[in-house]
Write an enzyme that holds these catalytic residues in place. Structure first.
Site: not given
Ligand SMILES: *Cc1c(COP(=O)(O)O)cnc(C)c1O
Length: 423
Positions: A321, A242, A381, A210, A352-353, A284, A281, A325
């Site tokens: 994302r 992709g 996404y 992708s 809380c991160e 994105r 297909e 990533y």
């Protein structure tokens, strides 16, 4: 420093003389006031244009990969524009059917389809099932023997793996998906499928990754598959999805039309007969650029000599994302969409991160608490991967077209958060 490049915005986006951004004829900052933030806003014309581009480039049979962004309205839209819909679970199949997509326009994927999912697909009469394992062939043969004869494609692992800017030939394939060409599993699978009396093998399928910017990755995929495929004499070759999209300044992605032309040229060159349905297909590349996220700035914290943190009212729950990533995004203020952006800031969410980052190195005009901030190219996404982490309700989805803003998914409420708890 520069204002945001237009290439990252939906095609219909207009910046007025007053510097304000509108999408589909709707003033974005006004819309945020009306419907609240965070919110996913789509340019409906952009979604439709990308679907039409895909159908005209690939021909009938090209499928929208629903996992990129799915709700009933999106399923209907892609179907209305002539695409088939790729679903990978019973849940996605349910939403697509609920959106009015005829079952024969569905393609069912998945490396671990349950007996229940397969039975539902057979009963509904889905158009294609992409078979992923020997266990699945067993299950399908058992289930199909009492009903219709489903059309299936065999998913092949070609030993080509593509990432954003490169591809690698992986040799022996370490993948949970498909039948490996290198180990001989692909040969055994098509052998079994072509002898089946209850399954109709119509083609092969492969998917190499992708967010791929280099179309020669797909050429390489076809090169690896061509000999195997041609020997089978089957009518369909699906090269998967992709195709990449631009998320940040300076990125340039090929168009869907360029992608299809390159693949079809490679098929011709490699002797794949002209009457084979070569298809794909995309997910994105259909949905990403059409969508933007709207947030409101809450707290701004300047840490002298270090950086400025701009906190917004969403975060990793509506866009995981960057956390998953390390993905980059741009950001700007829709009330001043053409302004220079001289101020570096880190845009963070309300979770809380410490890792809850939306844009690690953003450049902004002059953000103030209460301002609306837009991150562009969040149509794929984002909503699809949204969660309720920290009890943050998921944002609504709005389709804008010709001056009309249509809520296609309402905002989640606090009541929704407890709706499934035992009383
Ligand atoms: C994810 C996926 C797609 C869509 O990928 P994009 O990168 O969104 O175009 C298509 N086919 C399969 C099998 C997939 O897993």
């Amino acid at each position: 420093m520069e204002p945001l490049s237009r290439d990252l915005l939906p095609v219909s986006a207009v910046v007025g003389a007053d510097g304000r951004l509108s999408v589909g004829g709707i003033d974005v900052a006004d819309l945020a006031k009306k419907i609240g933030t965070p919110a996913f806003v789509y340019d409906e014309a952009e979604l439709r244009d990308r679907c039409r581009e895909a159908v005209s480039a690939w021909g009938d049979g090209v499928a929208y990969a629903a996992k990129a962004f799915l709700c009933r309205a999106m399923a209907s839209l892609a179907h209305e524009e002539g695409m088939c819909i790729d679903v990978s679970t019973g849940g996605e199949m349910h939403v697509a059917l609920a959106g009015g997509v005829p079952p024969d326009r569905l393609v069912l994927h998945g490396n671990n389809k349950s007996e229940g999912e397969l039975a539902t697909a057979l009963e509904a009469g889905v158009g294609r099932i992409v078979v992923d394992s020997f266990d699945e062939i067993d299950r399908l043969e058992r289930l199909a023997s009492v009903g219709t004869c489903p059309s299936v494609l065999a998913r092949i692992t070609p030993g080509v793996e593509a990432h954003t800017h490169e591809y690698v030939a992986t040799g022996i394939d370490d993948s949970k998906f498909g039948f490996s060409l290198a180990t001989g599993a692909a040969h055994s699978a098509v052998n079994r499928l072509s002898k089946s009396t209850v399954l109709r093998l119509v083609g092969i399928h492969a998917h190499i990754g992708s967010q791929i910017f280099r179309v020669d990755s797909f050429t390489h995929e076809v090169e690896v598959l061509a000999e195997f495929f041609t020997a089978l004499g089957l009518p369909e070759l699906n090269i998967g999805g992709g195709l990449g999209v631009a998320y940040v300044e300076g990125e340039k992605a090929p168009s869907i039309a360029e992608w299809a032309a390159t693949v079809k040229e490679a098929c011709d060159r490699l002797g794949i007969p002209r009457d084979v349905r070569v298809t794909a297909e995309p997910g994105r590349s259909i949905a990403a650029r059409a969508g933007i996220s709207l947030y409101q700035v809450g707290t701004i914290k300047e840490i002298p000599g270090i950086r400025t943190y701009v906190s917004v009212d969403g975060g990793m729950s509506d866009n995981p994302r960057p956390v998953l990533y390390g993905s980059g995004y741009e950001a700007f203020l829709p009330r001043a969409a053409t302004a220079d952006r001289p101020r570096p800031a880190r845009i963070v969410g309300k979770h809380c991160e410490s890792g809850d980052v939306i844009v690690r190195e953003a450049l902004l005009d002059d953000p103030k608490p209460g301002d609306v901030i837009v991150t562009p190219a969040t149509g794929a996404y984002g909503y699809a991967m949204a969660s309720n982490y920290n009890g943050v309700p998921r944002p609504p989805v709005i389709f804008c077209a010709e001056g009309d803003a249509r809520v296609v998914v309402r905002r989640e409420s606090f009541e929704d958060l407890t709706a499934r708890d035992a009383p």
